[in-house]
Scaffold this motif. Sequence first.
Motif, PDB file in Angstrom:
ATOM      1  N   UNK A  54       0.854  -1.196   0.000  1.00 32.59           N
ATOM      2  CA  UNK A  54       0.000   0.000   0.000  1.00 32.59           C
ATOM      3  C   UNK A  54       0.886   1.241   0.000  1.00 32.59           C
ATOM      4  N   UNK A  55       0.355   2.325  -0.566  1.00 30.43           N
ATOM      5  CA  UNK A  55       1.085   3.598  -0.581  1.00 30.43           C
ATOM      6  C   UNK A  55       0.134   4.737  -0.247  1.00 30.43           C
ATOM      7  N   UNK A  56       0.690   5.820   0.225  1.00 27.75           N
ATOM      8  CA  UNK A  56      -0.084   7.036   0.484  1.00 27.75           C
ATOM      9  C   UNK A  56       0.834   8.224   0.219  1.00 27.75           C
ATOM     10  N   UNK A  57       0.296   9.246  -0.450  1.00 30.07           N
ATOM     11  CA  UNK A  57       1.115  10.407  -0.771  1.00 30.07           C
ATOM     12  C   UNK A  57       0.424  11.699  -0.363  1.00 30.07           C
ATOM     13  N   UNK A  58       1.236  12.757  -0.303  1.00 29.23           N
ATOM     14  CA  UNK A  58       0.712  14.061   0.092  1.00 29.23           C
ATOM     15  C   UNK A  58       1.502  15.160  -0.615  1.00 29.23           C
ATOM     16  N   UNK A  59       0.786  16.119  -1.205  1.00 32.96           N
ATOM     17  CA  UNK A  59       1.440  17.287  -1.802  1.00 32.96           C
ATOM     18  C   UNK A  59       1.776  18.279  -0.696  1.00 32.96           C
ATOM     19  N   UNK A  60       2.962  18.860  -0.788  1.00 27.06           N
ATOM     20  CA  UNK A  60       3.426  19.767   0.258  1.00 27.06           C
ATOM     21  C   UNK A  60       4.032  21.010  -0.374  1.00 27.06           C
ATOM     22  N   UNK A  61       4.273  22.033   0.438  1.00 27.71           N
ATOM     23  CA  UNK A  61       5.030  23.189  -0.027  1.00 27.71           C
ATOM     24  C   UNK A  61       6.459  22.736  -0.307  1.00 27.71           C
ATOM     25  N   UNK A  62       7.047  23.194  -1.395  1.00 32.67           N
ATOM     26  CA  UNK A  62       8.367  22.716  -1.800  1.00 32.67           C
ATOM     27  C   UNK A  62       9.411  22.947  -0.712  1.00 32.67           C
ATOM     28  N   UNK A  63      10.169  21.905  -0.431  1.00 33.42           N
ATOM     29  CA  UNK A  63      11.181  21.979   0.620  1.00 33.42           C
ATOM     30  C   UNK A  63      12.203  20.877   0.443  1.00 33.42           C
ATOM     31  N   UNK A  64      13.330  21.006   1.139  1.00 37.18           N
ATOM     32  CA  UNK A  64      14.328  19.942   1.223  1.00 37.18           C
ATOM     33  C   UNK A  64      14.790  19.806   2.672  1.00 37.18           C
ATOM     34  N   UNK A  65      13.994  20.312   3.594  1.00 37.90           N
ATOM     35  CA  UNK A  65      14.358  20.328   5.010  1.00 37.90           C
ATOM     36  C   UNK A  65      13.945  19.031   5.700  1.00 37.90           C
ATOM     37  N   UNK A  66      14.894  18.405   6.402  1.00 37.58           N
ATOM     38  CA  UNK A  66      14.628  17.139   7.094  1.00 37.58           C
ATOM     39  C   UNK A  66      13.420  17.223   8.004  1.00 37.58           C
ATOM     40  N   UNK A  67      13.418  18.241   8.865  1.00 40.07           N
ATOM     41  CA  UNK A  67      12.406  18.275   9.918  1.00 40.07           C
ATOM     42  C   UNK A  67      10.991  18.411   9.357  1.00 40.07           C
ATOM     43  N   UNK A  68      10.840  19.056   8.210  1.00 38.47           N
ATOM     44  CA  UNK A  68       9.521  19.176   7.589  1.00 38.47           C
ATOM     45  C   UNK A  68       9.123  17.880   6.900  1.00 38.47           C
ATOM     46  N   UNK A  69      10.065  17.271   6.207  1.00 40.35           N
ATOM     47  CA  UNK A  69       9.783  16.037   5.473  1.00 40.35           C
ATOM     48  C   UNK A  69       9.528  14.869   6.412  1.00 40.35           C
ATOM     49  N   UNK A  70      10.283  14.792   7.505  1.00 44.25           N
ATOM     50  CA  UNK A  70      10.099  13.701   8.464  1.00 44.25           C
ATOM     51  C   UNK A  70       8.713  13.752   9.103  1.00 44.25           C
ATOM     52  N   UNK A  71       8.235  14.938   9.353  1.00 46.02           N
ATOM     53  CA  UNK A  71       6.902  15.096   9.926  1.00 46.02           C
ATOM     54  C   UNK A  71       5.829  14.552   8.982  1.00 46.02           C
ATOM     55  N   UNK A  72       5.985  14.851   7.683  1.00 46.22           N
ATOM     56  CA  UNK A  72       5.025  14.373   6.685  1.00 46.22           C
ATOM     57  C   UNK A  72       5.120  12.858   6.536  1.00 46.22           C
ATOM     58  N   UNK A  73       6.348  12.327   6.492  1.00 42.14           N
ATOM     59  CA  UNK A  73       6.552  10.889   6.331  1.00 42.14           C
ATOM     60  C   UNK A  73       5.922  10.122   7.485  1.00 42.14           C
ATOM     61  N   UNK A  74       6.131  10.574   8.691  1.00 41.61           N
ATOM     62  CA  UNK A  74       5.555   9.870   9.845  1.00 41.61           C
ATOM     63  C   UNK A  74       4.033   9.930   9.821  1.00 41.61           C
ATOM     64  N   UNK A  75       3.510  11.107   9.455  1.00 32.26           N
ATOM     65  CA  UNK A  75       2.056  11.271   9.366  1.00 32.26           C
ATOM     66  C   UNK A  75       1.463  10.292   8.355  1.00 32.26           C
TER      67      UNK A  75
END
Length: 383
Positions: free
Chosen positions: A299-320
């Motif tokens: 299974x997969x799930x995706x989410x569109x986000x504001x463009x970034x390359x910052x760990x702390x922002x991406x990790x939050x989305x990945x865990x969610x």
Amino acid sequence: MYLSDQRHIAHFDLDTFFVSVECLKDSRLKGKPVLVGGSGDRGIVASCSYEARRFGIHSAMPMKLARRLCPQAIIRQGDMESYSQYSRLVTEVIADSTPLFEKASIDEFYVDLTGMDKYFGSLQFTGNLKKKVVKESGLPISYALAGNKLISKVATNEGKPNAEMWVALGQEKNFLAPLSVAKMPGVGKETAFLLLKMGVETIKVLSEIPQEMLTNLLGKNGQSLWRKAQGLDETPVVPYHEQKSISTENTFQQDTIDIAFLHTQLVRMTERIAFQLRTENKLTGCVTVKLRYSNFDTVTKQKSIAFTAADHKLQKVVRELFDKLYERRMLVRLIGVRFTQLVPGNDQINMFEDTEHQVQLYQAIDSIKRQYGERLLMRGSGL
């Protein structure tokens, strides 16, 4: 005019790109001091209009200081989706019109026009391409035409805004000679300060220093700097190919149901490919998490986000995404993280929301990883 067997490289740079897009969205901003970046006191200026620069404001300046220098400045938070759309539009115009081009960043392009004088003038072609970009996008753009990438880039910067420059072959050293050494690409603050202490203020003086002396002083960078001071640059125009995604997967030796372990692995995976994003000077606008159970159901799930390359922002989305995805409480065989909707971008774009401290922290972390290896330094949550 040029001889047809000589290199012709045009450099195009969208003038104050973020500000220009904001002015297209709101015509009332035209001709006014405009700042794009984080609006809070700890925010940073990502871009500013030429009207704002007259007050001494520049990109990477703390927003608090910029507001103090120009209290009447209009501040816009920044809209990466709009900037990306306009960047794609300009890319399409250039791709449809030129045989070979390189997209150096979200707002910067090199075009190789070598050999085109056999059919029509490269200078005329470059001017016509500028007119086409302005007509199709509404954005102001500067250009310079020269025999290599180095000279065309420096000339564009010297002529902005609305630059239309041409440096004839054989005139490279004469063009560079009166310029400050600080304007030479590759000369950072520390190198510029060192050269200025030695009395080397202009590129002309720099070009007269023996190559051996510069090499002893600056190592390999000294060799490169000597060649640049002579106006020499053989760097090729790299054909543009849009990368579709950056991803990583981890298949476990033993299927697991340990949620804490899975979260730790996701942190490490996200951190690894986020570093790859920054290394390749890219940002992502979409995150996908993949999960495969022990019975091979995937299974997969995706989410569109504001463009970034910052760990702390991406990790939050990945865990969610993972927490929403993991519903069966079965053993997990594989997890994966993928970044898509990639666009060229650099640290400045992160300044829309990041504080000066955060930007400096990422720069320091990435510097250590590049020097000693990415596995040497990682977040505690990934251990």
